[in-house]
Design a protein around this motif. Structure first.
Motif, mmCIF file in Angstrom:
data_model
loop_
_atom_site.group_PDB
_atom_site.id
_atom_site.type_symbol
_atom_site.label_atom_id
_atom_site.label_comp_id
_atom_site.label_asym_id
_atom_site.label_seq_id
_atom_site.Cartn_x
_atom_site.Cartn_y
_atom_site.Cartn_z
ATOM 1 N N SER A 1 41.421 44.302 39.010
ATOM 2 C CA SER A 1 40.552 43.178 38.879
ATOM 3 C C SER A 1 40.372 42.852 37.320
ATOM 4 C CB SER A 1 39.057 43.456 39.314
ATOM 5 O OG SER A 1 39.013 43.567 40.725
ATOM 6 N N VAL A 2 40.401 41.271 37.047
ATOM 7 C CA VAL A 2 40.360 40.946 35.710
ATOM 8 C C VAL A 2 39.545 39.937 35.561
ATOM 9 C CG1 VAL A 2 41.529 39.903 33.580
ATOM 10 C CG2 VAL A 2 42.701 41.727 34.994
ATOM 11 N N THR A 3 38.557 39.778 34.774
ATOM 12 C CA THR A 3 37.604 38.598 34.549
ATOM 13 C C THR A 3 37.526 38.197 33.018
ATOM 14 O OG1 THR A 3 35.743 40.299 34.142
ATOM 15 C CG2 THR A 3 36.195 39.185 36.402
ATOM 16 N N TYR A 4 37.368 36.878 32.925
ATOM 17 C CA TYR A 4 37.279 36.533 31.436
ATOM 18 C C TYR A 4 35.838 35.984 31.063
ATOM 19 C CZ TYR A 4 42.481 36.190 31.786
ATOM 20 O OH TYR A 4 43.860 36.364 32.006
ATOM 21 N N GLY A 5 35.124 36.834 30.190
ATOM 22 C CA GLY A 5 33.859 36.589 29.982
ATOM 23 C C GLY A 5 32.954 36.722 31.079
ATOM 24 N N HIS A 6 32.274 35.604 31.434
ATOM 25 C CA HIS A 6 31.175 35.736 32.660
ATOM 26 C C HIS A 6 31.652 34.932 33.630
ATOM 27 C CE1 HIS A 6 28.170 38.086 30.505
ATOM 28 N NE2 HIS A 6 28.440 37.170 29.430
ATOM 29 N N GLY A 7 32.941 34.467 33.468
ATOM 30 C CA GLY A 7 33.548 33.740 34.570
ATOM 31 C C GLY A 7 33.962 34.182 35.988
ATOM 32 N N ALA A 8 34.405 33.442 37.020
ATOM 33 C CA ALA A 8 35.123 34.025 38.279
ATOM 34 C C ALA A 8 36.215 34.913 37.952
ATOM 35 C CB ALA A 8 35.365 32.811 39.181
ATOM 36 N N ALA A 9 36.536 35.983 38.901
ATOM 37 C CA ALA A 9 37.509 36.855 38.652
ATOM 38 C C ALA A 9 38.803 36.062 38.685
ATOM 39 C CB ALA A 9 37.620 37.841 39.761
ATOM 40 N N ALA A 10 39.657 36.563 37.644
ATOM 41 C CA ALA A 10 41.159 35.981 37.500
ATOM 42 C C ALA A 10 42.046 36.592 38.397
ATOM 43 C CB ALA A 10 41.596 35.879 35.961
ATOM 44 N N LEU A 11 41.579 37.908 38.986
ATOM 45 C CA LEU A 11 42.376 38.773 39.424
ATOM 46 C C LEU A 11 41.270 39.621 40.325
ATOM 47 C CD1 LEU A 11 45.227 40.595 38.010
ATOM 48 C CD2 LEU A 11 45.240 38.768 39.579
ATOM 49 N N ASP A 12 41.403 39.702 41.731
ATOM 50 C CA ASP A 12 40.189 40.103 42.351
ATOM 51 C C ASP A 12 40.898 41.418 43.267
ATOM 52 O OD1 ASP A 12 38.057 40.536 43.906
ATOM 53 O OD2 ASP A 12 37.908 38.725 44.862
ATOM 54 N N ARG A 13 40.624 42.563 43.023
ATOM 55 C CA ARG A 13 40.943 43.733 43.632
ATOM 56 C C ARG A 13 42.300 43.733 44.148
ATOM 57 N NH1 ARG A 13 35.675 43.006 47.403
ATOM 58 N NH2 ARG A 13 36.385 40.957 47.052
ATOM 59 N N ILE A 14 43.382 43.888 43.425
ATOM 60 C CA ILE A 14 44.662 43.734 43.924
ATOM 61 C C ILE A 14 45.196 45.270 44.320
ATOM 62 C CG2 ILE A 14 47.023 43.206 43.141
ATOM 63 C CD1 ILE A 14 45.093 40.578 43.531
ATOM 64 N N ASP A 15 45.870 45.350 45.359
ATOM 65 C CA ASP A 15 46.318 46.806 45.617
ATOM 66 C C ASP A 15 47.971 46.235 45.888
ATOM 67 O OD1 ASP A 15 44.065 48.206 45.685
ATOM 68 O OD2 ASP A 15 43.555 47.926 47.666
ATOM 69 N N LEU A 16 48.596 46.922 45.236
ATOM 70 C CA LEU A 16 50.095 46.588 45.146
ATOM 71 C C LEU A 16 50.763 47.645 44.535
ATOM 72 C CD1 LEU A 16 52.133 44.571 46.072
ATOM 73 C CD2 LEU A 16 52.130 43.820 43.870
ATOM 74 N N ASP A 17 51.829 47.963 45.116
ATOM 75 C CA ASP A 17 53.073 49.226 44.788
ATOM 76 C C ASP A 17 54.267 48.592 44.126
ATOM 77 O OD1 ASP A 17 51.358 51.417 44.989
ATOM 78 O OD2 ASP A 17 52.078 51.893 47.192
ATOM 79 N N ILE A 18 54.726 48.901 43.325
ATOM 80 C CA ILE A 18 56.094 48.262 42.734
ATOM 81 C C ILE A 18 57.133 49.377 42.694
ATOM 82 C CG2 ILE A 18 57.243 46.764 40.799
ATOM 83 C CD1 ILE A 18 54.601 45.748 39.851
#
Length: 261
Positions: free
Chosen positions: A12-29
């Motif tokens: 997950s990634v958030t910028y400041g107090h905004g909404a999540a820019a990434l939300d609980r990503i599960d992925l294998d590469i």
């Protein structure tokens, strides 16, 4: 391609107090695969690329896990991965020659001296199909076309022999003919060097012609992921189906026919 190169859990990634820019990503590469991250603007795909490459701004807050089984250690910037930006102007220095910029990565990360690094730079310009590499070595970015600058950016990105190559909308600023040339170039380089490719794009038609798997992002979440043929012929989400349908016009070859060929 069975070995896992990178395993992401609840990223997950958030910028400041905004909404999540990434939300609980599960992925294998998988190691050696060509994976397309597809989605509209604002879907989180570029944040995903920058999170992997440790290029997020300082204000970004990152949660979850990023594991690198194939490397055995956190990736070293510039050495273990190469990054190609949408606008090569953001990665090429306008006051340094093309040769200096490509050679610097090889010198710093491969332990070469300047003579060896310049030789590698000229070799790479040939590999990315730049005409007259010896002359291009002495040129400056403003003297090249947009497509040529992107080829130089690709050469610089692979100068240190990275294991992961990330192309973030690397073709979106180019015309259709040049787009196709750059995609063929990336495909060939990845195959020849055994790199893992992360191809970030909003264009599912473009990606479907050469990648192994597609991961679809929407509103900061991973909608679905799977082999190209499976995703195109039997999408699991309505959103993916809409993306596919939006490219079925007279200018775009049928995606399923491409995937099946």
């Amino acid at each position: 391609m069975s070995d896992i190169f990178c395993s992401l859990r609840q990223l997950s990634v958030t910028y400041g107090h905004g909404a999540a820019a990434l939300d609980r990503i599960d992925l294998d590469i998988a190691a050696g695969e060509r994976l397309a991250i597809v989605g509209e603007s604002g879907s989180g795909k570029s944040t995903f690329a920058r999170a992997l490459a440790d290029l997020l701004p300082e204000r970004a807050k990152v949660g979850g896990e990023m594991l690198w089984p194939a490397l055995g250690h956190p990736p070293r910037p510039g050495r273990d991965f190469g990054f190609i930006f949408q606008d090569p102007g953001s990665s090429l220095n306008p006051v340094l020659t093309i040769g200096e910029q490509i050679a610097e990565g090889a010198r710093r990360h491969l332990g070469l001296n300047w003579k060896q690094a310049y030789a590698r730079a000229e070799e790479l310009l040939g590999r990315v199909r730049m005409p007259q590499p010896d002359k291009v070595m002495r040129a400056f970015p403003h003297q090249l076309s947009g497509g040529q600058r992107q080829r130089v950016a690709i050469a610089a990105a692979i100068a240190a022999k990275p294991q992961l190559l990330i192309a973030d909308e690397a073709t979106s600023a180019l015309d259709v003919v040049v787009q196709a040339e750059i995609v063929r170039l990336l495909d060939g380089l990845v195959r020849e060097d055994g790199m893992t490719l992360l191809f970030i794009t909003h264009d599912i038609a473009l990606a479907s012609g050469f990648v192994d798997r597609i991961a679809v992002f929407r509103d900061a979440r991973l909608v679905e992921a799977g082999p190209v043929r499976s995703v195109l012929s039997a999408p699991q989400s309505d959103y993916t189906a809409e993306l596919i349908a939006s490219h079925r016009d007279l200018r775009t070859p049928p995606l399923i026919a491409k995937a099946a060929s």
